[in-house]
Design an enzyme around this catalytic site. Sequence first.
Site, PDB file in Angstrom:
ATOM      1  N   SER A  98       0.816  -1.216   0.000  1.00 41.46           N
ATOM      2  CA  SER A  98       0.000   0.000   0.000  1.00 41.46           C
ATOM      3  C   SER A  98       0.856   1.277   0.000  1.00 41.46           C
ATOM      4  O   SER A  98       1.569   1.522  -0.950  1.00 41.46           O
ATOM      5  CB  SER A  98      -0.939  -0.065   1.198  1.00 41.46           C
ATOM      6  OG  SER A  98      -1.866   0.958   1.149  1.00 41.46           O
ATOM      7  N   ASP A 240      -2.696   5.748  -4.097  1.00 43.01           N
ATOM      8  CA  ASP A 240      -1.492   5.100  -3.573  1.00 43.01           C
ATOM      9  C   ASP A 240      -1.230   3.854  -4.437  1.00 43.01           C
ATOM     10  O   ASP A 240      -1.853   3.697  -5.486  1.00 43.01           O
ATOM     11  CB  ASP A 240      -1.654   4.768  -2.076  1.00 43.01           C
ATOM     12  CG  ASP A 240      -2.781   3.784  -1.803  1.00 43.01           C
ATOM     13  OD1 ASP A 240      -3.663   3.643  -2.673  1.00 43.01           O
ATOM     14  OD2 ASP A 240      -2.782   3.152  -0.736  1.00 43.01           O
ATOM     15  N   ASP A 242      -1.958   0.708  -4.280  1.00 42.55           N
ATOM     16  CA  ASP A 242      -2.993  -0.297  -4.517  1.00 42.55           C
ATOM     17  C   ASP A 242      -4.376   0.322  -4.709  1.00 42.55           C
ATOM     18  O   ASP A 242      -5.380  -0.399  -4.747  1.00 42.55           O
ATOM     19  CB  ASP A 242      -3.014  -1.355  -3.406  1.00 42.55           C
ATOM     20  CG  ASP A 242      -3.367  -0.785  -2.049  1.00 42.55           C
ATOM     21  OD1 ASP A 242      -3.059   0.387  -1.791  1.00 42.55           O
ATOM     22  OD2 ASP A 242      -3.960  -1.514  -1.228  1.00 42.55           O
ATOM     23  N   ASP A 244      -6.611   1.838  -3.088  1.00 34.62           N
ATOM     24  CA  ASP A 244      -7.767   1.899  -2.185  1.00 34.62           C
ATOM     25  C   ASP A 244      -7.964   3.341  -1.717  1.00 34.62           C
ATOM     26  O   ASP A 244      -9.025   3.700  -1.241  1.00 34.62           O
ATOM     27  CB  ASP A 244      -7.611   0.941  -0.985  1.00 34.62           C
ATOM     28  CG  ASP A 244      -6.360   1.176  -0.182  1.00 34.62           C
ATOM     29  OD1 ASP A 244      -5.408   1.816  -0.695  1.00 34.62           O
ATOM     30  OD2 ASP A 244      -6.309   0.724   0.978  1.00 34.62           O
TER      31      ASP A 244
END
Length: 450
Positions: A98, A240, A242, A244
């Site tokens: 992340s 970011d 990933d 999310d």
Amino acid sequence: MKEELMMSVSGVRGIVGKSLTPSLLIRLAQAFGTLVGPGTVVVGRDTRLSGEMVKHAVFSGLISSGCEVIDIEICPTPTIQLMAKELKAKGGLAITASHNPIEWNALKFISSTGMFLNEKQAKKLFKIFNENSFRQVSWDGLKVGMTYPLAVRAHLKKIMDFLDVEKIRKKSFKVVVDCCNGAGSVISPALLRELGCFVVEVNTNTDGFFPRPPEPIPQNLGVLCSVVKATGSDIGFAHDSDADRLSIVSEKGIAVGEEMTLELAADYVLSKKKGIVVTNLSTSMAIDDIVKRHSGRLIRTKVGEINVTTQAKKYKAVIAGEGNGGVINPRIHYGRDGIATLGLILEYMASENKSISQLISRIPVYHIEKKKIQVARENIAPTIENIKNEYKDKKIDCTDGIKILMDHAWIHFRASGTEPVIRVIAEAKTKSQAEKLCNDGMKLVKKISQ
Ligand code: MG
């Protein structure tokens, strides 16, 4: 940053080749395969160069425990969560660190509901891991897995069904999107095109390297700000690694801070449907004001996606999320989803026929300061305990670390689940007050932890 392995309810994170090794990854995957039982497990990863190594170690562990791997390759975490649920898998694994720097990687463990493991399930997983009590099938019990290339398409469709696509298309927005060369690169530009936007892509090569630190906080978004301004775009979006999380750059080229994403989303969603909003203890007070304005109800939880999603599901929240730019749209799924949120923000602009700056001007102004300080792991819990004594005459919330509540201000001390640090977050009406509060808090942690 120390070369430590972080094991928490948020997953297992480490530095590749140091604390995060193939043998450890195999054992973690064996433990997960044992926990979820024989059946399918969806696996996806962000773009980090180490992703391939991690993926193959994880495959080995899962297959050896009798699981059948569905490989969805490079995908955002929300796509992996969604597919675990939609493909009726026993669970899912997201290979991503992340917001951590590129030398890190991690496993995030997903249950069959598409939500992360909760504390109880994570405890069970780590027990299996620590006791090495893995299920091991014989050669004829091994399952051939498959690659599933339709995950991104399925996620896109889910988002498009949720949005008022025609309304957005009519506006022909000009949008810049910065994916940090992360997993968002495979989906967010495609979604924007489906929404009829003119898209300027920044950092959308999935070559395994990050051109900026992955956290989408203002200091990391200089390039995006200048591109928004230079191209005269309506808005800029940043993810970011990933995807999310989502943060916003206004048409003036100003990075408005990651707290703003949930505030805007809540302001919009509540204007259409009154209801409950769920967020964590470290999220700005602006959200309290917004919820009050719409006669809604706010529920605060411990920090960490699973804590927020669990309550959001329980209370049937209309919107939920965290101040780090992670917004949960329960009508799509119970997970932070930066891609769906990007669509929601464009729908807000289209419905109100306003620029993003005009919508931002509706949000109450507070200043939030976020810092972190490295503390030896064994000192983290005692330090937080001692901080409590320092503030014993104040109003304290001990749900997650120590949060000291004052008039129109607060300070929150908590152990990070993803790094060996104590986070110190303070908010007040003015920037100088928030800075002073946060700096005093940092000094206190330093004094107590040494
Ligand atoms: Mg993330």
